[in-house]
Design a protein around this motif. Structure first.
Motif, PDB file in Angstrom:
ATOM      1  N   ASN A 299       0.824  -1.221   0.000  1.00  0.00           N
ATOM      2  CA  ASN A 299       0.000   0.000   0.000  1.00  0.00           C
ATOM      3  C   ASN A 299       0.856   1.269   0.000  1.00  0.00           C
ATOM      4  OD1 ASN A 299      -2.455  -1.355   0.005  1.00  0.00           O
ATOM      5  ND2 ASN A 299      -2.495  -1.510   2.241  1.00  0.00           N
ATOM      6  N   ALA A 300       1.986   1.215   0.702  1.00  0.00           N
ATOM      7  CA  ALA A 300       2.832   2.413   0.744  1.00  0.00           C
ATOM      8  C   ALA A 300       3.497   2.639  -0.610  1.00  0.00           C
ATOM      9  CB  ALA A 300       3.889   2.264   1.833  1.00  0.00           C
ATOM     10  N   VAL A 301       3.949   1.554  -1.247  1.00  0.00           N
ATOM     11  CA  VAL A 301       4.587   1.710  -2.565  1.00  0.00           C
ATOM     12  C   VAL A 301       3.550   2.178  -3.581  1.00  0.00           C
ATOM     13  CG1 VAL A 301       5.902   0.541  -4.388  1.00  0.00           C
ATOM     14  CG2 VAL A 301       6.356   0.014  -1.977  1.00  0.00           C
ATOM     15  N   GLN A 302       2.307   1.700  -3.438  1.00  0.00           N
ATOM     16  CA  GLN A 302       1.225   2.199  -4.303  1.00  0.00           C
ATOM     17  C   GLN A 302       1.021   3.698  -4.042  1.00  0.00           C
ATOM     18  OE1 GLN A 302      -0.505   0.501  -6.783  1.00  0.00           O
ATOM     19  NE2 GLN A 302      -1.253   2.542  -7.279  1.00  0.00           N
ATOM     20  N   GLY A 303       1.243   4.106  -2.779  1.00  0.00           N
ATOM     21  CA  GLY A 303       1.120   5.525  -2.435  1.00  0.00           C
ATOM     22  C   GLY A 303       2.127   6.374  -3.189  1.00  0.00           C
ATOM     23  N   ILE A 304       3.290   5.807  -3.484  1.00  0.00           N
ATOM     24  CA  ILE A 304       4.268   6.541  -4.303  1.00  0.00           C
ATOM     25  C   ILE A 304       3.720   6.676  -5.726  1.00  0.00           C
ATOM     26  CG2 ILE A 304       6.589   6.553  -5.288  1.00  0.00           C
ATOM     27  CD1 ILE A 304       7.573   4.930  -2.937  1.00  0.00           C
ATOM     28  N   VAL A 305       3.193   5.560  -6.261  1.00  0.00           N
ATOM     29  CA  VAL A 305       2.635   5.582  -7.621  1.00  0.00           C
ATOM     30  C   VAL A 305       1.529   6.628  -7.718  1.00  0.00           C
ATOM     31  CG1 VAL A 305       1.395   4.193  -9.351  1.00  0.00           C
ATOM     32  CG2 VAL A 305       3.229   3.153  -7.990  1.00  0.00           C
ATOM     33  N   ASP A 306       0.722   6.745  -6.646  1.00  0.00           N
ATOM     34  CA  ASP A 306      -0.416   7.677  -6.645  1.00  0.00           C
ATOM     35  C   ASP A 306      -0.012   9.114  -6.304  1.00  0.00           C
ATOM     36  OD1 ASP A 306      -1.861   5.406  -7.129  1.00  0.00           O
ATOM     37  OD2 ASP A 306      -2.579   5.164  -5.073  1.00  0.00           O
ATOM     38  N   GLY A 307       1.261   9.307  -5.925  1.00  0.00           N
ATOM     39  CA  GLY A 307       1.750  10.666  -5.685  1.00  0.00           C
ATOM     40  C   GLY A 307       1.638  11.146  -4.249  1.00  0.00           C
ATOM     41  N   TRP A 308       1.044  10.334  -3.371  1.00  0.00           N
ATOM     42  CA  TRP A 308       0.872  10.765  -1.970  1.00  0.00           C
ATOM     43  C   TRP A 308       2.156  10.593  -1.151  1.00  0.00           C
ATOM     44  CZ3 TRP A 308      -2.891  13.606  -0.036  1.00  0.00           C
ATOM     45  CH2 TRP A 308      -4.124  13.646  -0.705  1.00  0.00           C
ATOM     46  N   ILE A 309       2.961   9.623  -1.527  1.00  0.00           N
ATOM     47  CA  ILE A 309       4.180   9.317  -0.764  1.00  0.00           C
ATOM     48  C   ILE A 309       5.385   9.545  -1.671  1.00  0.00           C
ATOM     49  CG2 ILE A 309       5.461   7.428   0.378  1.00  0.00           C
ATOM     50  CD1 ILE A 309       2.787   6.309   1.333  1.00  0.00           C
ATOM     51  N   SER A 310       6.420  10.172  -1.116  1.00  0.00           N
ATOM     52  CA  SER A 310       7.591  10.530  -1.935  1.00  0.00           C
ATOM     53  C   SER A 310       8.645   9.443  -1.953  1.00  0.00           C
ATOM     54  CB  SER A 310       8.220  11.823  -1.382  1.00  0.00           C
ATOM     55  OG  SER A 310       7.272  12.876  -1.418  1.00  0.00           O
ATOM     56  N   GLY A 311       8.684   8.593  -0.927  1.00  0.00           N
ATOM     57  CA  GLY A 311       9.718   7.550  -0.914  1.00  0.00           C
ATOM     58  C   GLY A 311       9.485   6.559   0.211  1.00  0.00           C
ATOM     59  N   VAL A 312       9.908   5.333  -0.002  1.00  0.00           N
ATOM     60  CA  VAL A 312       9.817   4.283   1.026  1.00  0.00           C
ATOM     61  C   VAL A 312      11.152   3.566   1.115  1.00  0.00           C
ATOM     62  CG1 VAL A 312       8.681   2.148   1.751  1.00  0.00           C
ATOM     63  CG2 VAL A 312       7.340   3.918   0.587  1.00  0.00           C
ATOM     64  N   ILE A 313      11.716   3.507   2.316  1.00  0.00           N
ATOM     65  CA  ILE A 313      12.930   2.706   2.546  1.00  0.00           C
ATOM     66  C   ILE A 313      12.470   1.324   2.988  1.00  0.00           C
ATOM     67  CG2 ILE A 313      15.065   2.486   3.882  1.00  0.00           C
ATOM     68  CD1 ILE A 313      14.982   4.922   1.985  1.00  0.00           C
ATOM     69  N   GLU A 314      12.978   0.307   2.349  1.00  0.00           N
ATOM     70  CA  GLU A 314      12.564  -1.060   2.688  1.00  0.00           C
ATOM     71  C   GLU A 314      13.143  -1.496   4.037  1.00  0.00           C
ATOM     72  OE1 GLU A 314      14.541  -4.382   0.674  1.00  0.00           O
ATOM     73  OE2 GLU A 314      12.573  -5.200   0.166  1.00  0.00           O
ATOM     74  N   SER A 315      12.351  -2.239   4.787  1.00  0.00           N
ATOM     75  CA  SER A 315      12.835  -2.948   5.980  1.00  0.00           C
ATOM     76  C   SER A 315      12.309  -4.370   5.793  1.00  0.00           C
ATOM     77  CB  SER A 315      12.284  -2.341   7.269  1.00  0.00           C
ATOM     78  OG  SER A 315      12.968  -2.848   8.402  1.00  0.00           O
ATOM     79  N   ASN A 316      13.141  -5.205   5.160  1.00  0.00           N
ATOM     80  CA  ASN A 316      12.660  -6.504   4.684  1.00  0.00           C
ATOM     81  C   ASN A 316      12.359  -7.463   5.831  1.00  0.00           C
ATOM     82  OD1 ASN A 316      12.272  -8.957   3.367  1.00  0.00           O
ATOM     83  ND2 ASN A 316      13.696  -8.398   1.713  1.00  0.00           N
ATOM     84  N   PRO A 317      11.123  -7.939   5.935  1.00  0.00           N
ATOM     85  CA  PRO A 317      10.736  -8.810   7.052  1.00  0.00           C
ATOM     86  C   PRO A 317      10.854 -10.304   6.752  1.00  0.00           C
ATOM     87  CG  PRO A 317       8.772  -8.169   5.862  1.00  0.00           C
ATOM     88  CD  PRO A 317       9.935  -7.579   5.104  1.00  0.00           C
ATOM     89  N   ARG A 318      11.313 -10.676   5.586  1.00  0.00           N
ATOM     90  CA  ARG A 318      11.268 -12.080   5.181  1.00  0.00           C
ATOM     91  C   ARG A 318      12.506 -12.813   5.717  1.00  0.00           C
ATOM     92  NH1 ARG A 318      10.212  -8.946   0.470  1.00  0.00           N
ATOM     93  NH2 ARG A 318       8.036  -8.978  -0.213  1.00  0.00           N
ATOM     94  N   PHE A 319      12.529 -12.983   7.037  1.00  0.00           N
ATOM     95  CA  PHE A 319      13.703 -13.527   7.701  1.00  0.00           C
ATOM     96  C   PHE A 319      13.782 -15.045   7.670  1.00  0.00           C
ATOM     97  CE2 PHE A 319      15.443  -9.721   9.459  1.00  0.00           C
ATOM     98  CZ  PHE A 319      14.382  -8.874   9.699  1.00  0.00           C
ATOM     99  N   GLY A 320      12.724 -15.710   7.229  1.00  0.00           N
ATOM    100  CA  GLY A 320      12.681 -17.166   7.355  1.00  0.00           C
ATOM    101  C   GLY A 320      13.910 -17.896   6.855  1.00  0.00           C
ATOM    102  N   PRO A 321      14.262 -17.774   5.571  1.00  0.00           N
ATOM    103  CA  PRO A 321      15.404 -18.551   5.061  1.00  0.00           C
ATOM    104  C   PRO A 321      16.695 -18.271   5.820  1.00  0.00           C
ATOM    105  CG  PRO A 321      14.100 -17.698   3.236  1.00  0.00           C
ATOM    106  CD  PRO A 321      13.552 -17.058   4.479  1.00  0.00           C
ATOM    107  N   LEU A 322      16.974 -17.001   6.098  1.00  0.00           N
ATOM    108  CA  LEU A 322      18.252 -16.672   6.752  1.00  0.00           C
ATOM    109  C   LEU A 322      18.248 -17.108   8.213  1.00  0.00           C
ATOM    110  CD1 LEU A 322      21.031 -15.439   6.501  1.00  0.00           C
ATOM    111  CD2 LEU A 322      20.008 -13.178   6.811  1.00  0.00           C
ATOM    112  N   ALA A 323      17.102 -16.979   8.882  1.00  0.00           N
ATOM    113  CA  ALA A 323      17.039 -17.401  10.289  1.00  0.00           C
ATOM    114  C   ALA A 323      17.296 -18.903  10.406  1.00  0.00           C
ATOM    115  CB  ALA A 323      15.676 -17.047  10.883  1.00  0.00           C
ATOM    116  N   PHE A 324      16.653 -19.672   9.526  1.00  0.00           N
ATOM    117  CA  PHE A 324      16.835 -21.133   9.614  1.00  0.00           C
ATOM    118  C   PHE A 324      18.202 -21.548   9.088  1.00  0.00           C
ATOM    119  CE2 PHE A 324      13.101 -23.149  11.321  1.00  0.00           C
ATOM    120  CZ  PHE A 324      12.143 -22.158  11.258  1.00  0.00           C
ATOM    121  N   ALA A 325      18.727 -20.836   8.097  1.00  0.00           N
ATOM    122  CA  ALA A 325      20.090 -21.165   7.617  1.00  0.00           C
ATOM    123  C   ALA A 325      21.101 -20.912   8.731  1.00  0.00           C
ATOM    124  CB  ALA A 325      20.418 -20.326   6.379  1.00  0.00           C
TER     125      ALA A 325
END
Ligand code: GZL
Length: 360
Positions: A299-325
């Motif tokens: 939704n936030a990245v769509q907000g950039i497309v729609d002009g409401w949001i100027s930028g989003v810095i990612e904070s990647n939550p997909r820790f599964g593979p690295l946590a188990f590795a």
């Protein structure tokens, strides 16, 4: 946790981290390629470790006082902190569950519904139910002593993901895996300076109190603005508790008290989307107030497309593979880094439409 430009990481620890990254990239375990850019090999769908930003300190099962075991036959307990309303939490939990299923690991899960006392009892319950290892996404950074002692008494290795706990690595827990939150704040400041031309008044919607993410994203942002854009003044700071509704309420107050606000730095997307709701309610148009947020939700990245949001810095939550590795390498007796700092991307008006599919 200050990022380091380059930190030495022992070869075996680097190998463990690279194995973790290669595992994400689909390469067979152990086939660590020579290439130095392997660390960026992981796909955007998964967390990519950044071995060079680790603390350099490592941990082995012998140093920890635990025992080698076959992860596939083990029971892992996962303690999630916040209710699954925020897409960050939904994606984080899904990533852990998917990786456990892929590895045939028995997974016990608990969700603290954003109540710290419940998270402490959740972890205690996971220990009682027989978890051999724990993955914890902490709500708060402090207050972990008693339950860490319970885990230590049973020599249960803990990997913390996402937020840091104030405890001793390779004693209370094995490794921390997460973003560089100071750097996220600095990058958000760069996007805000770009969007405002480095002039005007900016407000900060702070995350929840009591965790390092809020502290470090705030520090990174304010220090960077002070250093690079003296014409940009931080005139308002108030917590929105990482929640959309509160982010909207606080922004409604903000635009009453500061009708000439130039920009809003929201320390997560949910609050940023709340701010968009408040601006819409006040009759503002996209771009009237420059909004920069952190997470990388759809939704936030769509907000950039729609002009409401100027930028989003990612904070990647997909820790599964690295946590188990990391757990896998550790339980097989390999050295693992105590601090595994992941790399995050960013969304801008230039890439938001094309990269929307990579948001969570
Ligand atoms: C960051 C995580 C933060 C997210 C928020 O790693 O702790 O908590 O940025 C979430 O969305 O509430």
């Amino acid at each position: 946790m200050k990022p380091s430009a380059v930190r030495t990481t022992t070869t075996t620890a680097l190998a463990a981290s690279l194995v973790a990254v290669l595992a994400l990239a689909g390469c067979a375990k152990g086939e660590v390629e020579a290439s130095s850019d392997t660390a960026t090999a992981g796909g955007r769908d998964q967390v990519v470790a950044s071995p060079t930003a680790g603390s350099g300190e490592t941990c082995t099962v012998e140093e920890f006082g635990g025992k080698k075991l076959d992860l596939a036959g083990a029971t892992v307990g996962f303690s999630q902190s916040e209710k699954e309303a925020n897409p960050f939490r939904i994606a984080e939990t899904a990533s852990i569950k998917a990786e456990a299923a892929d590895r045939g690991v028995e997974l016990l899960t608990a969700n603290a519904q954003s109540q710290f006392s419940k998270q402490i009892s959740d972890v205690q319950d996971l220990i009682t139910k027989g978890a051999d290892l724990l993955v914890i996404a902490p709500l708060n950074s402090d207050g972990w002593g008693p339950v860490l002692r319970s885990a230590a008494a049973k020599k249960i290795p803990i990997v913390t993901i996402d937020r840091k706990i104030n405890a001793t690595a390779c004693k209370d827990y094995v490794s921390f895996i997460g973003s560089d939150f100071v750097q996220q704040g600095e990058r958000a400041a760069d996007q805000m300076i770009e969007a405002t031309g480095g002039k005007g008044k900016v407000a900060i919607l702070l995350g929840s109190a009591g965790n390092n993410v809020t502290t470090e994203r705030t520090k990174g942002f304010k220090d960077r603005v002070a250093a690079k854009a003296p014409g940009l003044q931080v005139v308002f700071e108030q917590t929105g508790d990482f929640a959309r509704e509160k982010g909207q309420q606080v922004t409604e107050q903000l635009i009453q008290s500061n009708p000439d606000i130039t920009g809003i730095y929201a320390e997560n997307d949910e609050m940023g989307l709340g701010a968009v709701g408040a601006l819409k309610g006040a009759g503002k148009k996209p771009g009237d107030v420059k909004i920069v947020t952190v997470d990388g939700t759809r939704n936030a990245v769509q907000g950039i497309v729609d002009g409401w949001i100027s930028g989003v810095i990612e904070s990647n939550p997909r820790f599964g593979p690295l946590a188990f590795a990391t757990l896998d390498a550790f339980t097989r007796g390999e050295k693992v880094s105590q601090d595994i700092v992941i790399e995050d991307s960013a969304y801008t008006p230039e890439n938001a439409k094309a990269d929307l599919g990579k948001a969570f």
